[in-house]
Design a protein around this motif. Structure first.
Motif, PDB file in Angstrom:
ATOM      1  N   LYS A 161      32.940  36.324 -12.516  1.00  0.00           N
ATOM      2  CA  LYS A 161      33.274  36.032 -11.117  1.00  0.00           C
ATOM      3  C   LYS A 161      32.123  35.275 -10.461  1.00  0.00           C
ATOM      4  CE  LYS A 161      36.240  40.030 -10.221  1.00  0.00           C
ATOM      5  NZ  LYS A 161      36.367  41.291  -9.485  1.00  0.00           N
ATOM      6  N   GLU A 162      30.897  35.699 -10.751  1.00  0.00           N
ATOM      7  CA  GLU A 162      29.716  35.046 -10.175  1.00  0.00           C
ATOM      8  C   GLU A 162      29.612  33.593 -10.655  1.00  0.00           C
ATOM      9  OE1 GLU A 162      24.913  35.686 -10.316  1.00  0.00           O
ATOM     10  OE2 GLU A 162      26.182  37.498 -10.294  1.00  0.00           O
ATOM     11  N   VAL A 163      29.867  33.357 -11.944  1.00  0.00           N
ATOM     12  CA  VAL A 163      29.844  31.990 -12.485  1.00  0.00           C
ATOM     13  C   VAL A 163      30.900  31.137 -11.785  1.00  0.00           C
ATOM     14  CG1 VAL A 163      30.311  30.592 -14.556  1.00  0.00           C
ATOM     15  CG2 VAL A 163      28.875  32.645 -14.719  1.00  0.00           C
ATOM     16  N   PHE A 164      32.098  31.658 -11.669  1.00  0.00           N
ATOM     17  CA  PHE A 164      33.170  30.905 -11.006  1.00  0.00           C
ATOM     18  C   PHE A 164      32.829  30.618  -9.541  1.00  0.00           C
ATOM     19  CE2 PHE A 164      36.795  32.449 -14.014  1.00  0.00           C
ATOM     20  CZ  PHE A 164      36.466  31.441 -14.917  1.00  0.00           C
ATOM     21  N   GLU A 165      32.241  31.590  -8.870  1.00  0.00           N
ATOM     22  CA  GLU A 165      31.877  31.399  -7.466  1.00  0.00           C
ATOM     23  C   GLU A 165      30.826  30.302  -7.332  1.00  0.00           C
ATOM     24  OE1 GLU A 165      31.967  31.803  -3.379  1.00  0.00           O
ATOM     25  OE2 GLU A 165      33.390  32.482  -4.891  1.00  0.00           O
ATOM     26  N   LYS A 166      29.855  30.269  -8.241  1.00  0.00           N
ATOM     27  CA  LYS A 166      28.832  29.201  -8.231  1.00  0.00           C
ATOM     28  C   LYS A 166      29.497  27.842  -8.467  1.00  0.00           C
ATOM     29  CE  LYS A 166      24.787  31.907  -9.541  1.00  0.00           C
ATOM     30  NZ  LYS A 166      23.788  32.170 -10.577  1.00  0.00           N
ATOM     31  N   TRP A 167      30.437  27.776  -9.421  1.00  0.00           N
ATOM     32  CA  TRP A 167      31.157  26.522  -9.673  1.00  0.00           C
ATOM     33  C   TRP A 167      31.903  26.082  -8.422  1.00  0.00           C
ATOM     34  CZ3 TRP A 167      34.010  27.476 -14.968  1.00  0.00           C
ATOM     35  CH2 TRP A 167      33.091  27.428 -16.018  1.00  0.00           C
ATOM     36  N   ARG A 168      32.579  27.051  -7.777  1.00  0.00           N
ATOM     37  CA  ARG A 168      33.365  26.738  -6.585  1.00  0.00           C
ATOM     38  C   ARG A 168      32.490  26.156  -5.482  1.00  0.00           C
ATOM     39  NH1 ARG A 168      34.948  28.699  -1.762  1.00  0.00           N
ATOM     40  NH2 ARG A 168      33.607  30.501  -1.808  1.00  0.00           N
ATOM     41  N   ARG A 169      31.278  26.674  -5.376  1.00  0.00           N
ATOM     42  CA  ARG A 169      30.349  26.214  -4.328  1.00  0.00           C
ATOM     43  C   ARG A 169      29.536  24.999  -4.776  1.00  0.00           C
ATOM     44  NH1 ARG A 169      28.227  31.040  -0.783  1.00  0.00           N
ATOM     45  NH2 ARG A 169      30.058  32.370  -0.830  1.00  0.00           N
ATOM     46  N   GLY A 170      29.664  24.612  -6.030  1.00  0.00           N
ATOM     47  CA  GLY A 170      28.947  23.459  -6.518  1.00  0.00           C
ATOM     48  C   GLY A 170      27.498  23.759  -6.871  1.00  0.00           C
TER      49      GLY A 170
END
Length: 172
Positions: A161-170
């Motif tokens: 989830k943390e990895v995806f959130e970082k991707w989402r925020r760029g």
């Protein structure tokens, strides 16, 4: 066998008694009626009671009208009939040993008339307090449901989830 509960609501009496509805009525009567119907739909959904709201059409020419909105029965009386008269008729028609009728009004005389017919009375203030408690309980149940519902249809670990959130925020 449990009794069937019916709540008869004197529409304009409740609108005149509840602060939120009274203020709205002064600007837009139809909106105050709609909001009362919505509140009573919540009441019905929570309690399971049959809810009938009666509005006066005393000074309005025409015939009695009945409709169902949000699973709540809405009645407008016929010309020359008050909501009180219609409620008294409904109490007589609906009274049965397995039916418990409650009438919501702050009209003291009406409370005693329906009480004498075997119905229970509920003041506008009592109904308002009960409605606020119900709305709080409904909000609590919705929050619990939302908290328990996964944010994704696919169960993910906290690291993913943390990895995806970082991707989402760029963020790399």
């Amino acid at each position: 066998m449990k009794p069937v509960h019916v709540l008869l609501v004197d529409g304009y009496n409740i609108i005149g008694a509840w602060e939120e509805l009274r203020q709205l009525k002064d600007r837009q009567l139809e909106e105050s009626r709609d909001l009362l119907i919505e509140r009573m739909a919540e009441y019905k959904a929570y309690t399971g009671w049959r809810v009938i709201i009666v509005f006066d059409a005393y000074m309005v020419p025409g015939i009695e009208s009945k409709s169902k909105r949000h699973d709540v029965e809405v009645l407008f009386t016929r010309e020359n009939e008050t909501a009180d008269e219609k409620i008294e008729k409904l109490v007589s028609e609906l009274m049965h040993r397995r039916v418990q009728i409650h009438v919501a009004t702050s009209d003291f005389t009406e409370q005693w008339v329906v009480f004498a017919q075997g119905a229970l009375r509920k003041s506008a203030r009592e109904l308002e307090i009960e409605m606020k408690e119900i709305r709080t309980l409904i909000s609590g149940k919705v929050k619990v449901y939302e908290d328990q519902r996964p944010s994704s249809k696919i169960p993910l670990t906290d690291e993913i989830k943390e990895v995806f959130e970082k991707w989402r925020r760029g963020i790399k």
